[in-house]
Scaffold this motif. Structure first.
Motif, mmCIF file in Angstrom:
data_model
loop_
_atom_site.group_PDB
_atom_site.id
_atom_site.type_symbol
_atom_site.label_atom_id
_atom_site.label_comp_id
_atom_site.label_asym_id
_atom_site.label_seq_id
_atom_site.Cartn_x
_atom_site.Cartn_y
_atom_site.Cartn_z
ATOM 1 N N HIS A 233 0.930 -1.160 0.096
ATOM 2 C CA HIS A 233 -0.113 -0.009 -0.126
ATOM 3 C C HIS A 233 0.865 1.288 0.001
ATOM 4 C CE1 HIS A 233 -1.995 3.252 2.363
ATOM 5 N NE2 HIS A 233 -2.988 3.069 1.789
ATOM 6 N N ASP A 234 1.705 1.378 0.792
ATOM 7 C CA ASP A 234 2.526 2.609 1.020
ATOM 8 C C ASP A 234 3.552 2.777 -0.349
ATOM 9 O OD1 ASP A 234 1.377 2.760 3.283
ATOM 10 O OD2 ASP A 234 3.368 2.226 4.556
ATOM 11 N N ALA A 238 3.469 5.828 -2.672
ATOM 12 C CA ALA A 238 4.776 6.818 -2.774
ATOM 13 C C ALA A 238 5.286 6.772 -4.414
ATOM 14 C CB ALA A 238 5.975 6.090 -1.853
ATOM 15 N N LYS A 239 4.974 5.534 -5.022
ATOM 16 C CA LYS A 239 5.498 5.564 -6.089
ATOM 17 C C LYS A 239 4.963 6.175 -7.541
ATOM 18 C CE LYS A 239 8.102 3.339 -9.221
ATOM 19 N NZ LYS A 239 9.708 3.437 -9.560
ATOM 20 N N ILE A 240 3.457 6.370 -7.379
ATOM 21 C CA ILE A 240 2.626 6.850 -8.229
ATOM 22 C C ILE A 240 2.289 8.451 -7.850
ATOM 23 C CG2 ILE A 240 0.308 6.628 -9.371
ATOM 24 C CD1 ILE A 240 0.486 3.776 -8.694
ATOM 25 N N THR A 241 2.326 9.063 -9.099
ATOM 26 C CA THR A 241 1.866 10.543 -9.062
ATOM 27 C C THR A 241 0.430 10.666 -9.899
ATOM 28 O OG1 THR A 241 3.977 11.376 -8.897
ATOM 29 C CG2 THR A 241 2.330 13.010 -9.577
ATOM 30 N N ASP A 318 -5.889 7.081 -0.788
ATOM 31 C CA ASP A 318 -4.870 7.021 0.317
ATOM 32 C C ASP A 318 -3.556 7.824 0.048
ATOM 33 O OD1 ASP A 318 -6.479 6.145 2.315
ATOM 34 O OD2 ASP A 318 -5.414 4.197 2.393
ATOM 35 N N ASP A 319 -3.332 8.281 -1.205
ATOM 36 C CA ASP A 319 -2.298 8.813 -1.729
ATOM 37 C C ASP A 319 -2.323 10.414 -1.522
ATOM 38 O OD1 ASP A 319 0.182 10.013 -2.806
ATOM 39 O OD2 ASP A 319 -0.278 9.174 -4.822
ATOM 40 N N THR A 320 -1.787 10.882 -0.393
ATOM 41 C CA THR A 320 -1.647 12.339 -0.029
ATOM 42 C C THR A 320 -0.730 13.247 -0.688
ATOM 43 O OG1 THR A 320 0.111 12.049 1.540
ATOM 44 C CG2 THR A 320 -2.379 11.577 2.334
ATOM 45 N N GLY A 321 0.013 12.632 -1.701
ATOM 46 C CA GLY A 321 1.029 13.403 -2.392
ATOM 47 C C GLY A 321 2.374 13.870 -1.461
ATOM 48 N N ALA A 324 4.087 10.765 3.488
ATOM 49 C CA ALA A 324 3.423 9.622 4.398
ATOM 50 C C ALA A 324 2.016 9.251 3.756
ATOM 51 C CB ALA A 324 3.373 9.864 5.685
ATOM 52 N N PRO A 325 1.441 8.348 3.405
ATOM 53 C CA PRO A 325 0.250 8.067 2.866
ATOM 54 C C PRO A 325 -0.921 7.919 4.046
ATOM 55 C CG PRO A 325 1.374 6.080 2.784
ATOM 56 C CD PRO A 325 2.307 6.917 3.415
ATOM 57 N N ALA A 326 -1.937 8.328 3.571
ATOM 58 C CA ALA A 326 -3.132 8.150 4.670
ATOM 59 C C ALA A 326 -3.445 6.701 4.598
ATOM 60 C CB ALA A 326 -4.232 9.051 4.132
#
Length: 624
Positions: A233-234, A238-241, A318-321, A324-326
């Protein structure tokens, strides 16, 4: 992955067909048939090619829904969507062929699947029901297989549109009636690349997955499935924009593919997030699936199975940009509180993976009610607690309850959308005595919505007529309208009344019959517009017409106090001049009006006597 709207583009592939598509029969010795014979028979071979766009259809969340929502069932998930395709069906054969060729052999190109749909009849074969229905069956099979394949195997990252070709032949003979016979002999499946050269990057893609797995193994706290899922998940977040400024009309197709994550710099929309997450779960032997539906717009996310129960994961949201993801949408259940309500109430599941709604509807597993807890010690045994079934235009809801712990979960089921795949026709009851009626193609789901209306041959109604009597008796000069005509077929009507002996009796065009002064018999003839005719015998006598019989009343009836019932005795002949008189033997128990209406007054029995001339009939009334 591209935007998946299903488009049917009919094109003819063979050059011979483009020029007419016809080849003549040849003699056994190889010489050409004569010109006369050529005009009498033709052998036609065609390859019809269609294009299907990628069937997932999850787009930018700010956009409106772009596909029909179509769902029929939740639960009964059997590991993959392909496993839900009926064994030995054409769609299952296509799916299995695609898995063998594109997944196990990791090849690109075309896959051939044999089939046999024969058709024959008269007239233009391209307009025959059998020919058109065979095409529809193939279309349904390809769409169903393609949707299941894409959802089960996102690691075929390079797959974009699908092209399929129907191979068939038709033998046409010309004479007084044009006749034909033919058969669909096979279908050829071809996956097209999401971008040029994508299929050649399979080794690079595989290596990128291997590298991602190594990073996840180093990042996880321990080797438990839960910690592995958290690390996946993390990693994905982190990998994707997410390209928030992208436009659906000009977007790079790779945004919808895991290739955007592992090969093209990590830019992807929700499909790229969900498919990358599923691929990485599969690397660690963790069951995970793709889920598509509505979340304020078309969207894709994941379900993951852990300790026998299914939980939702939405890495996109969950990707906060940030660094740290949510975890708002990590390993949650249908009743978990999220912004806007519970997760289940904010998501609607789509189970038809083709934008046209022509493919199969697939089942999802039942989502757990609550979020994952490490102390979960049993596999839920879900039973349906209540169900509001979806209609074609309204969504439904299924609530489940665990028979072991009592936990409750629910799923919102998308509106079915109108479907006409089963070819259900209903007659419109508009046939008449003069012409055939029509029938309409109605929705398979029973909502009554009609799509097309076509003629219904052979439904013309036969002419019918009913008369309340077959003979009449009248006194000289007496008139009557007691002869009643009924039971006419739709569209029919009375054309004329006529007396076949006007010296004895006459009749008006409204059906009033009048006896003249001469004694004797005559016949009245009734003619309908359809041509059907009936006759009634009329006897004219010098004396009054007296009652010969009273009938039509049961010997006893039972009524509750305060209730009423009307008696309807029948006097024979109907032209009797003697009136019907009613009388109750005990008016304290029940009364009867001059029109025959009985009213029950108190408990007991009474006898109702009906008299006309010298004829009587009785009915015992019991009041309770």
């Amino acid at each position: 992955m591209k935007g998946k709207r299903l488009v049917l583009l009919l094109s003819v592939m063979l050059a011979a067909f483009l020029a007419g598509g016809l080849t003549l029969y040849a003699h056994a010795d190889g010489t050409a048939a004569s010109a006369a014979q050529a005009e009498q028979s033709k052998h036609i071979e065609k390859t019809l090619t269609h294009t299907i766009r990628d069937a997932g259809c999850a787009f930018n969340l700010s956009l409106p829904k772009l596909r029909a929502i179509n769902a029929v069932g939740i639960g009964g998930f059997s590991g993959t969507y392909g496993a839900q395709l009926k064994s030995e069906s054409l769609e299952r054969k296509i799916y299995d062929a695609m898995v063998t060729y594109y997944v196990r052999s990791q090849k690109s190109g075309s896959v051939d699947v044999a089939l046999s749909f024969s058709f024959s009849g008269t007239g233009d074969y391209e307009k025959s029901d059998e020919y058109l229905e065979a095409q529809e069956e193939i279309e349904y099979a390809v769409e169903s297989a393609f949707g299941a394949f894409l959802y089960d195997y996102p690691e075929v990252f390079w797959a974009g549109d699908l092209s399929y070709a129907e191979n068939f032949f038709a033998d046409v003979t010309f004479g007084e009636k044009e006749t034909f016979s033919g058969s669909f002999t096979g279908v050829t499946i071809s996956l097209m690349e999401v971008y040029s050269g994508a299929s050649k990057a399979q080794n690079v893609f595989t290596a990128a997955i291997r590298d991602a797995k190594s990073e996840i193994e180093k990042a996880r706290v321990d080797a438990t499935q839960y910690q592995t899922l958290k690390a996946i998940h993390d990693y994905v977040c982190a990998k994707i924009t997410y390209p928030y400024d992208y436009n659906l009309e000009t977007t790079v197709p790779v945004y919808h593919s895991p290739a955007g994550v592992f090969l093209q710099g990590g830019v992807a929309v929700c499909e790229g997030y969900a498919k990358s997450f599923m691929i990485l779960c599969r690397e660690f032997d963790i069951p995970a699936i793709l889920v598509v539906g509505d979340a304020g717009g078309s969207h894709m996310w994941n379900y993951v199975q852990l300790q026998g129960s299914w939980y939702a994961v939405d890495t996109t949201w969950d990707d906060t940009g940030g660094p740290a993801p949510a975890t708002t949408y990590f390993m949650i259940g249908s009743e978990t509180s999220v912004p806007g309500g519970t997760f289940g109430s904010t998501r609607v599941l789509n189970t038809c993976f083709s934008a046209s709604g022509k493919g199969k509807n697939f089942n999802y597993p039942i989502l757990n009610g609550t979020a994952y807890r490490k102390e979960n010690s049993h596999v839920h045994s879900w039973c349906i607690a209540s169900e509001t079934k979806p209609t074609c235009t309204k969504s439904g809801e299924i609530k489940y309850k665990c028979s072991i712990c009592g936990e409750v979960t629910s799923n919102i089921v998308a509106a079915l959308g109108h479907s006409y795949h089963d070819k259900n026709y209903v007659y419109n009851n508009d046939a008449t005595v003069f012409s055939d009626g029509t029938m309409s193609l109605v929705c398979d789901n029973g909502c009554g919505e009609k799509k097309t209306t076509v003629p219904a041959p052979g439904t013309k109604i036969p002419a019918t007529i009913k008369l309340n009597v077959t003979s009449l008796v009248l006194k000289r000069g007496q008139s009557t309208t007691a002869l009643k005509v009924s039971g006419l077929a739709q569209g029919d009507s009375i054309l004329k009344w006529e007396s076949l002996n006007p010296k004895i009796v006459k009749v008006s065009q409204s059906g009033k019959i009048t006896a003249k002064q001469k004694i004797g018999t005559a016949k009245i003839r009734i003619t309908l517009k359809s041509g059907l005719k009936r006759k009634v015998k009329v006897t004219v006598q010098a004396n009054d017409v007296l009652t010969s019989k009273i009938s039509g009343v049961t010997k006893s009836i039972t009524l509750k106090k305060g209730k009423t019932k009307k008696l309807a005795p029948v006097i024979t002949p109907i032209t009797s001049v003697q009136k019907l008189i009613y009388k109750s033997s005990n008016t304290k128990v029940a009364t009867v009006s001059t029109a025959g209406m009985i009213k029950a007054k108190k408990k007991g029995k009474t006898t109702i006597t009906m008299k006309s001339g010298r004829k009587t009939i009785k009915c015992v009334v019991t009041v309770k």
